[in-house]
Scaffold this active site. Structure first.
Site, PDB file in Angstrom:
ATOM      1  N   ASP A 135     -13.498 -48.425   5.830  1.00  9.68           N
ATOM      2  CA  ASP A 135     -14.456 -48.656   4.750  1.00  9.68           C
ATOM      3  C   ASP A 135     -14.093 -47.755   3.575  1.00  9.68           C
ATOM      4  O   ASP A 135     -13.984 -46.540   3.728  1.00  9.68           O
ATOM      5  CB  ASP A 135     -15.876 -48.349   5.243  1.00  9.68           C
ATOM      6  CG  ASP A 135     -16.934 -48.851   4.265  1.00  9.68           C
ATOM      7  OD1 ASP A 135     -16.633 -49.724   3.447  1.00  9.68           O
ATOM      8  OD2 ASP A 135     -18.076 -48.357   4.352  1.00  9.68           O
ATOM      9  N   TYR A 137     -14.715 -46.708  -0.701  1.00 10.56           N
ATOM     10  CA  TYR A 137     -15.840 -46.219  -1.516  1.00 10.56           C
ATOM     11  C   TYR A 137     -15.402 -46.387  -2.955  1.00 10.56           C
ATOM     12  O   TYR A 137     -15.312 -45.446  -3.708  1.00 10.56           O
ATOM     13  CB  TYR A 137     -16.061 -44.740  -1.139  1.00 10.56           C
ATOM     14  CG  TYR A 137     -17.310 -44.067  -1.654  1.00 10.56           C
ATOM     15  CD1 TYR A 137     -18.576 -44.549  -1.343  1.00 10.56           C
ATOM     16  CD2 TYR A 137     -17.223 -42.906  -2.420  1.00 10.56           C
ATOM     17  CE1 TYR A 137     -19.714 -43.901  -1.788  1.00 10.56           C
ATOM     18  CE2 TYR A 137     -18.352 -42.244  -2.867  1.00 10.56           C
ATOM     19  CZ  TYR A 137     -19.594 -42.750  -2.544  1.00 10.56           C
ATOM     20  OH  TYR A 137     -20.722 -42.091  -2.976  1.00 10.56           O
ATOM     21  N   HIS A 142     -21.307 -47.294  -7.995  1.00  8.14           N
ATOM     22  CA  HIS A 142     -21.990 -46.877  -6.763  1.00  8.14           C
ATOM     23  C   HIS A 142     -21.788 -45.379  -6.520  1.00  8.14           C
ATOM     24  O   HIS A 142     -22.747 -44.645  -6.253  1.00  8.14           O
ATOM     25  CB  HIS A 142     -21.467 -47.679  -5.567  1.00  8.14           C
ATOM     26  CG  HIS A 142     -21.985 -47.190  -4.246  1.00  8.14           C
ATOM     27  ND1 HIS A 142     -23.319 -47.283  -3.891  1.00  8.14           N
ATOM     28  CD2 HIS A 142     -21.362 -46.565  -3.208  1.00  8.14           C
ATOM     29  CE1 HIS A 142     -23.482 -46.760  -2.676  1.00  8.14           C
ATOM     30  NE2 HIS A 142     -22.317 -46.312  -2.250  1.00  8.14           N
ATOM     31  N   ASP A 242     -22.436 -53.682   5.239  1.00 10.76           N
ATOM     32  CA  ASP A 242     -22.221 -52.440   5.992  1.00 10.76           C
ATOM     33  C   ASP A 242     -23.573 -51.740   6.162  1.00 10.76           C
ATOM     34  O   ASP A 242     -23.880 -50.772   5.468  1.00 10.76           O
ATOM     35  CB  ASP A 242     -21.225 -51.559   5.214  1.00 10.76           C
ATOM     36  CG  ASP A 242     -20.825 -50.323   5.983  1.00 10.76           C
ATOM     37  OD1 ASP A 242     -20.837 -50.366   7.227  1.00 10.76           O
ATOM     38  OD2 ASP A 242     -20.503 -49.301   5.341  1.00 10.76           O
ATOM     39  N   TYR A 253     -23.793 -36.330   8.212  1.00  6.73           N
ATOM     40  CA  TYR A 253     -22.508 -36.683   7.610  1.00  6.73           C
ATOM     41  C   TYR A 253     -21.615 -35.508   7.219  1.00  6.73           C
ATOM     42  O   TYR A 253     -20.429 -35.693   6.973  1.00  6.73           O
ATOM     43  CB  TYR A 253     -22.707 -37.624   6.403  1.00  6.73           C
ATOM     44  CG  TYR A 253     -22.979 -36.946   5.083  1.00  6.73           C
ATOM     45  CD1 TYR A 253     -24.238 -36.423   4.795  1.00  6.73           C
ATOM     46  CD2 TYR A 253     -21.994 -36.833   4.123  1.00  6.73           C
ATOM     47  CE1 TYR A 253     -24.492 -35.812   3.584  1.00  6.73           C
ATOM     48  CE2 TYR A 253     -22.237 -36.221   2.911  1.00  6.73           C
ATOM     49  CZ  TYR A 253     -23.483 -35.713   2.636  1.00  6.73           C
ATOM     50  OH  TYR A 253     -23.735 -35.104   1.440  1.00  6.73           O
ATOM     51  N   LYS A 262     -23.740 -45.601  10.516  1.00  5.03           N
ATOM     52  CA  LYS A 262     -22.992 -46.794  10.118  1.00  5.03           C
ATOM     53  C   LYS A 262     -22.471 -47.601  11.305  1.00  5.03           C
ATOM     54  O   LYS A 262     -21.989 -48.718  11.102  1.00  5.03           O
ATOM     55  CB  LYS A 262     -21.776 -46.375   9.282  1.00  5.03           C
ATOM     56  CG  LYS A 262     -22.093 -45.544   8.066  1.00  5.03           C
ATOM     57  CD  LYS A 262     -22.284 -46.422   6.858  1.00  5.03           C
ATOM     58  CE  LYS A 262     -22.372 -45.581   5.604  1.00  5.03           C
ATOM     59  NZ  LYS A 262     -22.588 -46.428   4.435  1.00  5.03           N
TER      60      LYS A 262
HETATM   61 CA    CA Z   1     -19.942 -48.819   3.169  1.00  2.00          CA
END
Ligand code: CA
Length: 426
Positions: A135, A137, A142, A242, A253, A262
Site C-alpha cells: 500500500d 501513500y 491526502h 483499504d 502505528y 489495516k
Molecule cells: Ca491505505
C-alpha cells in the site's frame, strides 16, 4: 503503440446499455461461477460475461499461447503468467470476435448461447490470487490533510514525502471481493498516552478510496524495473477500499506503521480493467518539485483520468455520495511506485497487488476518507436520511465506483462495495 481493441468507433453485436461500464472498448477480466459450474475466467461486455473457457473449447482462441487450464481456473493468475503481450493479443482477439461487423461468432447462435452468460446469474469471485500486497501513500492532498490534522500544518508533509513514494507491506490474506461483509474489528485503543489502553470494538472505522494495480511476473530478485519498463509489468487496475480503524491505528502505528488497523479486510472490485484499456485516458501528472532522483524520473503521461466516487448506503437504503475524487490527482504514478519498489532488488510476482494510497483531491468534497471528510470528527457529514456520520456505522454499505470517459467511450470498473457488520465480541 496502437491497440486495436481501443478504437472508439467500435461497436459490439452484444447489446451494451447506455451508461454501461463495459462497452467493447473495455473488456475487463474477472472470475465467476454459476451454481452448476466450476470457477472460470470471463470478460464483461454490457450486462453479459463472455466465458473464455467455453470460447477456448469452441476453438476461437487458436494461435494464442493459452491452454484450457488458464481459463478453467479460480483466479486470473494462470492466464496472467503469459505476460503482457499475450494478454494484449487475447483482448484484441476478443474485441474482434465481439465487433458488430465480424460474423464469425455473431452468426453462430448455438455458440453464442454457450459463451454468453448474464452477469445477474453468476457469482463474481476474487479475481486475483494475491501474493504480496503493498500500500502506497501517493496522494499529496491526502498526506497533507493527515499531516495537518495530526502534526504541524506548516510541516504537513514529512521530509521524505516528495523524494520517494512512501509505502508499506500490507496483508494479502484478508483481501476480499466486492460484496463480502466486513466485521468491525476489535482491538487495543488508547486515546491518551497517559492512560492504559482498553480492548474494544473500533469506534472509528473508516474507508480509504484507492485504486490498486496487479502485476505480471517481474524480473529475478536483485534486478530492478525502471520507470520506462514498468508498464510492461502491469496487467490492470481495480477499485480498492483499504478499510482502516483509526483509533487502533493511532495507538499501534509507531514506529513500524499500521498493523491490525489495516489487516482485518480490504475490498476489491471483481473486474480487472487492463492498463491497455486505460491508455486512451492518460494525462500528465503534477509537476514534481523538488526534482526527483534519476531512477524516479519518467517520460510521457503516466497519470490516468479516472473519476471516482464513494457512497454510503445505510441499512434503510438511502445513499449519500460523500466523495468525488479522481485518480489523476496522484503525485507519484504507478511507474514510479514500481521502480521504487524494485530499486533495491525486491522481486515482484504475478498477482502482486499494489494500492495507490487514499486518493484525495484538492477540494472539500473530493477527500478519500471519512477522517478527512468529517475532519477528525469536527465536521459531521449530513446524510440523505437525516443522520450524520463521522465514521462508518454498523449496517452501512460503502460503495466505490469509478470510470474513465472520453470521446463518448466510458471505461468503468463496476462497483467495489462492502457492508460493515457488528464486531464479534467474544
Ligand atoms: Ca491505505
Amino acid at each position: 503503440m496502437e491497440i486495436s481493441a481501443n478504437d472508439p468507433r467500435l461497436k459490439s453485436w452484444v447489446d451494451v446499455p447506455q451508461g454501461s461500464d463495459f462497452p467493447i472498448q473495455n473488456l475487463p477480466f474477472g472470475v465467476f461461477r454459476t451454481e452448476s459450474q466450476l470457477p472460470r475466467v470471463g470478460v464483461a461486455i454490457g450486462d453479459k460475461i463472455l466465458d473464455l473457457k467455453a470460447l477456448h473449447i469452441l476453438g476461437y482462441l487458436e494461435n494464442l499461447p493459452f491452454r484450457l487450464e488458464d481459463f478453467l481456473a479460480d483466479s486470473l493468475n494462470p492466464m496472467m503468467k503469459h505476460g503482457k503481450k499475450a494478454s494484449r493479443d487475447l483482448r484484441n482477439r476478443i474485441s474482434k470476435l465481439l465487433r458488430s461487423d465480424m460474423p464469425d461468432l455473431r452468426d453462430r447462435e448455438h455458440h453464442v448461447k454457450q459463451v454468453l452468460v448474464s452477469q445477474s446469474e453468476v457469482q463474481m469471485l476474487l479475481p486475483i490470487r494475491v501474493g504480496d500486497y503493498t500500500d502506497f501513500y501517493s496522494s499529496e492532498d491526502h498526506a497533507r490533510n493527515v499531516g495537518t490534522m495530526f502534526r504541524d500544518p506548516a510541516k504537513a508533509l514529512l521530509p521524505n514525502w516528495k523524494h520517494l513514494p512512501v509505502g508499506y507491506h500490507g496483508r494479502a490474506s484478508s483481501i476480499v471481493v466486492s460484496g463480502t461483509p466486513i466485521n468491525r474489528p476489535m482491538g487495543q485503543v488508547n486515546p491518551s498516552d497517559d492512560t492504559p489502553p482498553t480492548f474494544k470494538a473500533s469506534g472509528q472505522l473508516d474507508f480509504e478510496l484507492e485504486v490498486a494495480f496487479v502485476t505480471f511476473d517481474g524480473k529475478p530478485m536483485g534486478q530492478r524495473i525502471s520507470t520506462g519498463e514498468a508498464d510492461d509489468y502491469i496487467f490492470g487496475l481495480m477499485l480498492f477500499n483499504d478499510w482502516s480503524a483509526r483509533d487502533i491505528q493511532r495507538w499501534e502505528y509507531v514506529p513500524l506503521g499500521p498493523f491490525l488497523a489495516k489487516n482485518f479486510g480490504s475490498t476489491v472490485s471483481p473486474w480487472v480493467v487492463t492498463l491497455d484499456a486505460l491508455e486512451p485516458f492518460r494525462v500528465p501528472g503534477p509537476v514534481q518539485d523538488p526534482e526527483v532522483l534519476p531512477y524516479l524520473k519518467y517520460e510521457g503521461n503516466k497519470n490516468i483520468d479516472i473519476h471516482l466516487e464513494v457512497g454510503i448506503i445505510p441499512s434503510n437504503g438511502q445513499e449519500t455520495i460523500v466523495s468525488r475524487s479522481n485518480y489523476k490527482h496522484m503525485y507519484w504514478n504507478m511507474t514510479q511506485q514500481l521502480a521504487h519498489h524494485t530499486v533495491g532488488g525486491c522481486n515482484i510476482k504475478c498477482g502482486d497487488m499494489m494500492a495507490s494510497g487514499t486518493i484525495s483531491g484538492p477540494t472539500e468534497g473530493s477527500f478519500g476518507s471519512m477522517l478527512e471528510i468529517a475532519w477528525k470528527g469536527t465536521k459531521p457529514v449530513a446524510m440523505t436520511d437525516g443522520s450524520t456520520r463521522n465514521f462508518i456505522l454498523d449496517g452501512d454499505n460503502v460503495v466505490i465506483r469509478g470510470y474513465a470517459e472520453k470521446e463518448g467511450v466510458r471505461v468503468g470498473f463496476g462497483k467495489c462495495e462492502g457492508v460493515v457488520l457488528p464486531a464479534i465480541e467474544f
